[in-house]
Every structure is written in C-alpha cells, then in structure tokens.
Design a protein around this motif. Sequence first.
Motif, short mmCIF file in Angstrom:
data_model
loop_
_atom_site.label_atom_id
_atom_site.label_comp_id
_atom_site.label_asym_id
_atom_site.label_seq_id
_atom_site.Cartn_x
_atom_site.Cartn_y
_atom_site.Cartn_z
N ASP A 1 37.12 -29.99 14.24
CA ASP A 1 36.54 -30.08 12.79
C ASP A 1 35.32 -29.85 12.58
OD1 ASP A 1 36.23 -30.78 10.06
OD2 ASP A 1 38.05 -31.52 9.89
N ARG A 2 34.65 -29.14 12.10
CA ARG A 2 33.23 -28.63 12.44
C ARG A 2 32.50 -29.60 11.15
NH1 ARG A 2 30.59 -24.59 9.41
NH2 ARG A 2 29.73 -23.82 11.13
N ASP A 3 33.29 -30.11 10.26
CA ASP A 3 32.57 -31.19 9.19
C ASP A 3 32.22 -32.59 10.01
OD1 ASP A 3 32.51 -29.43 7.17
OD2 ASP A 3 34.77 -30.10 6.51
N VAL A 4 32.89 -32.78 11.18
CA VAL A 4 32.54 -34.24 11.60
C VAL A 4 32.40 -34.10 13.10
CG1 VAL A 4 34.24 -35.00 9.93
CG2 VAL A 4 35.12 -34.75 12.10
N SER A 5 32.47 -33.22 13.82
CA SER A 5 32.30 -33.22 15.23
C SER A 5 31.12 -32.44 15.83
CB SER A 5 33.64 -32.26 15.71
OG SER A 5 34.58 -32.89 15.46
N TYR A 6 30.27 -33.24 16.59
CA TYR A 6 29.19 -32.80 17.23
C TYR A 6 29.32 -31.58 18.01
CZ TYR A 6 24.63 -32.69 19.62
OH TYR A 6 23.49 -32.46 19.95
N VAL A 7 30.34 -31.75 18.91
CA VAL A 7 30.89 -30.36 19.83
C VAL A 7 32.12 -29.82 19.03
CG1 VAL A 7 31.91 -29.67 22.14
CG2 VAL A 7 30.10 -31.33 22.00
N GLU A 8 32.04 -28.55 18.73
CA GLU A 8 33.13 -27.97 17.72
C GLU A 8 34.09 -27.17 18.60
OE1 GLU A 8 33.46 -24.45 14.17
OE2 GLU A 8 31.38 -25.20 15.26
N GLU B 1 27.14 -25.60 14.91
CA GLU B 1 25.97 -25.16 14.43
C GLU B 1 25.56 -26.31 13.38
OE1 GLU B 1 24.82 -21.30 11.85
OE2 GLU B 1 26.69 -21.43 12.49
N LEU B 2 26.22 -26.68 12.50
CA LEU B 2 25.66 -27.83 11.37
C LEU B 2 25.06 -28.85 12.29
CD1 LEU B 2 28.65 -28.02 9.04
CD2 LEU B 2 26.57 -26.56 8.65
N SER B 3 25.42 -29.39 13.44
CA SER B 3 24.60 -30.47 14.09
C SER B 3 23.36 -29.88 14.57
CB SER B 3 25.67 -30.84 15.12
OG SER B 3 26.74 -31.40 14.58
#
Length: 425
Positions: free
Chosen positions: A319-326, A358-360
């Motif tokens: 989950d890209r909202d909560v995971s540093y490695v996606e 990418e968000l991280s």
Amino acid sequence: MTNNAIVVAGLLGACVLPCAHASSYSPNNFLLGDWGGERTRLHQQGVDFQLTYVNELAYNTQGGQEHKGTYSDQLMFDSNFNLQKLLDWQGASFRMTFSNRNGENLSAEAGTNTLLAAQEIYGYGSVTRLVQFYYQQVLLNDRLMVKLGRLPMSGDVFPFSCKFQNLTFCGTVPGYITPNWFTWPVSQWGAVVAGKLTDDLSLNASLYQVNPRFSENAQGLNFGSPPGTTGYLAVGELAWTPTVKGLPGSYRAGIWRNTGDFNDVYHDIDGRPIGLTGHSPEQHDSASGYYLMAEQRVYQDPDNSTRSLTLFANFIQSDRDVSYVEKVFHLGAFISGPFATRPQDEIGVAIGRLEVNELSSRRISQANGYASAAPDTEYPMELYYGINITPALTLRPNVQYVVNPGGLSGDKSVVVFGLKTEVSF
C-alpha cells in the motif's frame, strides 16, 4: 510407552523443519540419530520432535560505514503430535514451536544502509518466543485443512524458501515491507483454511489478530493476548500447481487487507506534506496489497532425479499510502545437484529490485530542503553454494552484492560475504 508418556515426551521436545514430521521422516535427518530406536518408536506412535540451530555469519567488505563482521543465530524447538495415532481423532494433529534468537545485525553495526537485512535470521530481539501453538484438522479426504491457534503471519502466506541469507529473498517478504505485519518468530492468534478445488488448484484463506505488543520481548512466552489489538490481517491466495512436460511448478496470486493502525508516509493530519509542515501524519485504519509468485522446474536429469534446475519470479505491491518500500521484484534459480559427484548440493542465485515509495522519497526531499538526493531503487543480489555435509548439516557460503544501498544511487555498492549453517539434532 503409554499415550500419556508419549505426549509428555513430545512436549519436552520440539523444530520448524518439515523433515522432522511424518511425511518425510528418517532418523538420518538428525545429527544425534535415532537414539537407539526411541525416536522412531515415538514417530510410529504419533510424536515427532527435534531441535534445530541456524547460524548466520556476515562480513561487510565494501560500502557502508565500516568493514566488520557480525553473527546472528536461532535455536528452534518443535513438536508435532499426530492425534489420530495418539487419541484416534481422525485427521487431527497439534503443533507447538519455540524459538530463541541472539546476535547482531550487520546492516546496523556496519552502517550498510540497505533496505533489508543481510542476515534474515536476525529480528524481534534476543528472546525466547512461542512461535506456534495450534490445532490442525484435515477433512473431506484431505481436501480441506483448518488450523486454529497461535500462528506466525508467515507460515501459510507467500511460501517462499529461506535458503538465501539476504532478507530480500527469504520467506514472507510482504511482511518485511508492510507495517503491522509481524512475521516469524512473532505469533498472533489466527485461523487458516486451505481447500483443494481440483488436484492442482487450491484456495487458501488466513486471518490473523494484529497486536503490535506481541513483538515486545516481555510477551515472548505469553500464551494469552495482551491489551493492544488494533485489527486483523486477512490474506487470500489462489495456488496452481501444474505439471508442465513432466516437471512440477507452483503459481500463486495473493491479496491482503490489514485493519491495524497506520501512519501516512506523506500527508499530515491536515492533508498537507509532512516534509514541509513537520506535523503528525494522517492516520489510516487499513492497508492492502497483493503478490504474485511463480516457481517452475525447467530441467531434471533423466538419470538422477536429484539433479534439476528450477526458476522463480516474485512480485509484491504494498500500500503506497503507508509503506516506505512500495514494490519488490525477485528473479532467480535453484540448481540442485550442480555436480554429478555432489547430487545433494545446491546453488542458488537471486536478483531483486526494491522500489522506495515515491511519496516517501518526496517527503525526505522536502524535509531536507532538497539539499541531497532522495532514495529511489535498490538492487540486491545473492549467490550461495549449499554444501550438504549430511542430511542433518548444511553449510551455505554466500556473497551478497547490493547496488544503490538504501535506494541512493550515489552510495558505494555493498559487498557482504556470509555463511549460513543449519543443523538438525
């Protein structure tokens, strides 16, 4: 021996390697042998147990902050009771496993900055833990299996082997990149149901309690459940195990949903970038993802079935909202019996790709004022040679090569030499 004596003897013993159990039992699998025939007598009456020791040495020779070595190890005690033999309960069994881990983490001690550890056996503290404590029932002529009890969020999910030493290529990798997914040796209360739809198609469903407190050292031998449950982890998996031109294969697709508590990796409680405001992160009450697995034997020596070539490929989307490695990708091969004179040896090779969310990356750039490079993609690789000394003792010297450690392209590649030793007593 009486049934009561057999149960007591089994409870005092204990391992997690399947070779100890009924389907492939042999006293040759144990370094201490058959104990004058007593081990075989217990097995015939429904009790299997053993002690297994795993040691991982690792030395960082290039990259990171220091060139140094560390060790990690794990001692496991496991017992399995065939209740059909012991109590005449058709298709029933009970299993109990404990583990004790010790040692150091090379990634931290040498400052390698890799996204996942160079010693997969390290993790969750130096403590003795209850790993498994469950009842299993097989029904409908072995077409339906149910487990109930204390289970790690790993034994029945993403069933990849742990022959590699780098954590990227070992076991339940989705749990290493997803918050609130606690893998071996931490266990939670749970249930597993696996059903055969056809001879080569099955559907598996797992449901686990999510309680971060179980990862605390103080909870290592807690048979109950401390306060702190935040939700559940549900995993569904469809597995296809065909035979292609006479060679076995395994193909799996899985999805999960976790209802624990999660911090957003980018947005704060007001929906603005954390890297700019420094405020507390937005909260989520669920996270989800999926994985794909493929493993296929592509060659087998017609004159010696122990010599073969198996290819594998895996993909994980968290989950890209909560995971540093996606995202995680794996490609690799197992070469069994690489030499005619060493049919029980094995070579393993794997190449991975770990993508930082990418968000991280954007949050890190904003937080440091765009003054330095943000993490992107790491490329770990491992090559091992498995030396089968005896069925009870295996050595796996290995070399690990990590390009862009931590996802930073400007950092020097990390080179680690390791040795993994497995002994079954």
